[in-house]
Design an enzyme around this catalytic site. Structure first.
Site, PDB file in Angstrom:
ATOM      1  N   SER A 270       0.802  -1.228   0.000  1.00 32.09           N
ATOM      2  CA  SER A 270       0.000   0.000   0.000  1.00 32.09           C
ATOM      3  C   SER A 270       0.838   1.283   0.000  1.00 32.09           C
ATOM      4  CB  SER A 270      -0.953   0.006   1.214  1.00 32.09           C
ATOM      5  OG  SER A 270      -0.203  -0.056   2.406  1.00 32.09           O
ATOM      6  N   ALA A 299      -4.114  -5.164   0.344  1.00 30.17           N
ATOM      7  CA  ALA A 299      -3.858  -6.578   0.083  1.00 30.17           C
ATOM      8  C   ALA A 299      -5.106  -7.440   0.304  1.00 30.17           C
ATOM      9  CB  ALA A 299      -2.719  -7.066   0.980  1.00 30.17           C
ATOM     10  N   ASP A 316       2.820 -11.357   4.821  1.00 35.24           N
ATOM     11  CA  ASP A 316       3.606 -10.789   5.925  1.00 35.24           C
ATOM     12  C   ASP A 316       3.042  -9.421   6.338  1.00 35.24           C
ATOM     13  OD1 ASP A 316       5.639 -10.378   7.764  1.00 35.24           O
ATOM     14  OD2 ASP A 316       7.097  -9.701   6.275  1.00 35.24           O
ATOM     15  N   CYS A 356       3.222 -10.784  13.247  1.00 36.85           N
ATOM     16  CA  CYS A 356       4.200 -10.157  14.150  1.00 36.85           C
ATOM     17  C   CYS A 356       3.480  -9.410  15.260  1.00 36.85           C
ATOM     18  CB  CYS A 356       5.153  -9.248  13.385  1.00 36.85           C
ATOM     19  SG  CYS A 356       4.341  -7.941  12.467  1.00 36.85           S
TER      20      CYS A 356
HETATM   21  N1  SAH Z   1       7.379  -8.452   3.814  1.00 35.13           N
HETATM   22  C1  SAH Z   1       8.093  -7.205   4.040  1.00 35.13           C
HETATM   23  C2  SAH Z   1       7.700  -6.529   5.320  1.00 35.13           C
HETATM   24  C3  SAH Z   1       6.233  -6.220   5.446  1.00 35.13           C
HETATM   25  S1  SAH Z   1       5.874  -4.962   6.604  1.00 35.13           S
HETATM   26  C4  SAH Z   1       9.574  -7.447   3.980  1.00 35.13           C
HETATM   27  O1  SAH Z   1       9.995  -8.598   3.866  1.00 35.13           O
HETATM   28  O2  SAH Z   1      10.337  -6.497   4.062  1.00 35.13           O
HETATM   29  C5  SAH Z   1       4.179  -4.691   6.267  1.00 35.13           C
HETATM   30  C6  SAH Z   1       3.911  -3.865   5.027  1.00 35.13           C
HETATM   31  O3  SAH Z   1       2.530  -3.899   4.756  1.00 35.13           O
HETATM   32  C7  SAH Z   1       4.282  -2.408   5.132  1.00 35.13           C
HETATM   33  O4  SAH Z   1       5.150  -2.098   4.078  1.00 35.13           O
HETATM   34  C8  SAH Z   1       2.956  -1.654   4.948  1.00 35.13           C
HETATM   35  O5  SAH Z   1       3.097  -0.474   4.174  1.00 35.13           O
HETATM   36  C9  SAH Z   1       2.141  -2.655   4.208  1.00 35.13           C
HETATM   37  N2  SAH Z   1       0.692  -2.578   4.396  1.00 35.13           N
HETATM   38  C10 SAH Z   1       0.010  -2.277   5.515  1.00 35.13           C
HETATM   39  N3  SAH Z   1      -1.307  -2.449   5.343  1.00 35.13           N
HETATM   40  C11 SAH Z   1      -1.482  -2.874   4.064  1.00 35.13           C
HETATM   41  C12 SAH Z   1      -2.610  -3.240   3.287  1.00 35.13           C
HETATM   42  N4  SAH Z   1      -3.844  -3.223   3.825  1.00 35.13           N
HETATM   43  N5  SAH Z   1      -2.435  -3.640   2.014  1.00 35.13           N
HETATM   44  C13 SAH Z   1      -1.179  -3.691   1.495  1.00 35.13           C
HETATM   45  N6  SAH Z   1      -0.074  -3.366   2.188  1.00 35.13           N
HETATM   46  C14 SAH Z   1      -0.216  -2.965   3.455  1.00 35.13           C
END
Ligand code: SAH
Length: 423
Positions: A270, A299, A316, A356
Site C-alpha cells: 500500500s 492486500a 507478511d 508479528c
Molecule cells: N514483507 C516485508 C515486510 C512487510 S511490513 C519485507 O519482507 O520487508 C508490512 C507492510 O505492509 C508495510 O510495508 C505496509 O506499508 C504494508 N501494508 C500495511 N497495510 C497494508 C494493506 N492493507 N495492504 C497492502 N499493504 C499494506
C-alpha cells in the site's frame, strides 16, 4: 570524536546512581527469582524515590522482607515499572555493557554468513539481556533504537562502547516512534549520534542480494532483518513458479523469489515510497522488469477481487493487533486473509504466512489459519513453523520476546469461494 573520555557519564564523570527502591508485595518475588526481567506495577507494594529521582533512573527491587532481587531502570509511569539489568548486586557500568555487547557480537559472528549478509540485528533487547536496547547493523552503519527512558539515560555507558567495539562509520538513533514509553526531554528527530552517514541511500547485502533503503530522514524505510531466513527459504522454492508477495514493503521476499528463478512475482504493497524502493531493489539485482508486477492498494481487497491464482504466496502483514483491545478484530482480519489466500492458491501451492502481533500467540495464530482452511474447505499440509533468524534471540526467562511467528503450508486442494463471503 575520539577524544571522548570513556568513563564520562552525563558529563559528571560518575556512575549512574540508584535512585529508586521498589519493595514487592509479600510473595511476589517468584518471577524475579526466576530472572524474569520485567517488574509489573501490580507486584510492587511501595516505590521509594530518592532525592532527584527521574523517570529512567536506576532502581533496586527488593522483596517484602528486604532481600535484594535485582537492579534495573525504573519508569514510574509505566505498567512495566522496572526492567532488570542485573540480578546480582553489582554496579550498572560500562563493564556490564561491554560484557553483554561482546557476547551478543560473538553470537552473530557464528550465525551470520558474513560473505553474503552484512545487515543483521546485533543486540536484541531482553533477548541479549539489554532490556530496551536494539542495535541493528546495516553494513558499516549502526542503527540503535532506545525503547525506554532508562536505556536513554544509560546511553553514556554504551554509546562510546559501540564505537570502540564495532568501529562503525556512523551510529544513528531511530526515531521515538519505536519507543514504548514517553520520556522527558526527548528529541523528536532521528539523530546521527556519531560519525557521518554516506550520501544517498544505504545499500546492504542480504543472502548475497542487494537492497537499498533510507535509514533516517526522508522516507525512513528501514529494512526488516527478521525475515532473512524465511526469504532464503522462499528463494529456494521459487524456481519456475508464479509468486504472490502480499505486504511486500521494499521487496525483501520479491527479490529473493526473483533471484531464485520465479517466473513471475506480483507484489502488493500500500505504501508508494516502499513500492518505489521495491522497484529499485528489483533493478539492482539485475532482474528482468517484465517478471515483476507491483500493485498498490489494499492486500485484503486484492485477494478478494483479483482472480489470478499462484504457486507460491508470502503473507507478511503489519501487526494487526497492536493491543489486547484490537485482538478480536485482528483475528477476524487474519481469518479473512487466509480464507482468500487458500482460494487463490493453486494445487500444490506453498504459503509462508506470518504474524508479528505480540498479542497473537503461535497457538492462536495456528488456530486461526487452520480454521480458515477448514472454512474454505481447502486441504492443507503444515510443513513447519517459522520465526526470525538466530540474530533475534529470545531469552528463556523472557518468553514475551517471541513476536514473529509463521507457518509454512502446502495446499493440496485449494479453497472455494462462498457466496456469503461476498466482496
Ligand atoms: N514483507 C516485508 C515486510 C512487510 S511490513 C519485507 O519482507 O520487508 C508490512 C507492510 O505492509 C508495510 O510495508 C505496509 O506499508 C504494508 N501494508 C500495511 N497495510 C497494508 C494493506 N492493507 N495492504 C497492502 N499493504 C499494506
Amino acid at each position: 570524536m575520539s577524544s571522548r573520555s570513556e568513563s564520562t557519564v552525563s558529563g559528571t564523570g560518575t556512575l549512574p546512581e540508584v535512585r529508586f527502591r521498589l519493595r514487592l508485595k509479600p510473595g511476589r518475588e517468584r518471577s524475579l527469582r526466576l530472572h524474569h526481567p520485567w517488574v509489573f506495577t501490580g507486584a510492587v507494594e511501595q516505590v521509594e524515590a530518592l532525592e532527584g529521582a527521574a523517570p529512567g533512573d536506576l532502581g533496586d527491587v527488593i522483596s517484602a522482607e528486604g532481600a535484594f532481587l535485582g537492579r534495573g531502570t525504573v519508569q514510574p509511569e509505566s505498567q512495566i515499572l522496572a526492567r532488570i539489568l542485573s540480578f546480582e548486586d553489582r554496579p550498572i557500568d560500562a563493564a556490564l555493557f561491554r560484557e553483554r555487547l561482546l557476547r551478543a557480537a560473538a553470537l552473530r559472528e557464528r550465525v551470520i554468513d558474513a560473505g553474503a549478509t552484512d545487515a543483521y540485528r546485533l543486540a536484541h533487547s531482553e533477548g541479549d539481556e539489554l532490556p530496551g536496547l536494539i542495535i541493528d547493523r546495516y553494513g558499516d552503519v549502526l542503527s540503535v533504537q532506545t525503547l525506554t527512558a532508562g536505556m536513554m539515560r544509560l546511553r553514556p555507558l554504551w554509546l562510546d562502547l559501540l564505537e570502540e567495539l564495532f568501529h562503525p562509520r556512523a551510529i544513528v538513533e531511530r526515531g521515538r516512534e519505536a519507543r514504548r514509553e514517553a520520556m522527558e526531554g526527548d528529541e523528536a528527530q532521528d539523530a546521527v549520534l556519531r560519525g557521518a552517514l554516506p550520501e544517498g541511500r544505504l545499500e546492504i547485502r542480504e543472502n548475497a542480494h542487494r537492497f537499498v533503503f533510507d535509514l533516517v530522514g526522508g522516507q525512513k524505510t528501514g529494512f526488516y532483518l527478521d525475515q532473512r531466513e524465511s526469504r532464503r527459504a522462499v528463494e529456494q522454492a521459487a524456481r519456475g513458479t508464479d509468486l504472490l508477495d502480499l505486504f511486500a514493503y521494499t521487496g525483501g521476499f520479491s527479490v529473493h523469489a526473483g533471484r531464485g528463478g520465479a517466473t513471475s512475482v506480483v507484489a502488493v504493497e500500500s505504501s508508494a515510497p516502499a513500492r518505489e524502493l521495491l522497484l529499485e531493489n528489483w533493478r539492482r539485482n539485475e532482474l528482468p522488469p517484465e517478471r515483476l508486477a507491483v500493485q498498490g492498494g489494499d492486500a485484503f481487497q486484492f485477494l478478494r477481487r483479483d482472480e489470478r491464482t499462484f504457486d507460491r504466496m508470502v503473507i507478511d502483514p503489519p501487526p494487526l493487533a497492536r493491543d489486547r483491545g484490537s485482538l478480536e478484530r485482528a483475528l477476524r482480519a487474519y481469518k479473512d486473509l487466509h480464507l482468500w489466500a487458500f482460494v487463490r492458491a493453486r494445487e500444490g501451492a506453498m504459503i509462508w504466512t506470518y504474524s508479528c502481533s505480540q498479542h497473537v500467540s503461535p497457538d492462536l495464530f495456528q488456530k486461526v489459519v487452520f480454521g480458515a482452511a477448514r472454512d474454505a474447505e481447502a486441504s492443507v499440509q503444515w510443513l513447519g513453523r517459522l520465526g526470525p533468524g538466530a540474530d533475534h534471540p529470545v531469552h528463556l526467562d523472557h518468553p514475551q520476546g517471541e513476536y514473529l511467528k509463521g507457518l509454512w503450508l502446502r495446499v493440496l486442494k485449494p479453497g472455494k469461494v462462498k457466496e456469503k463471503r461476498g466482496t
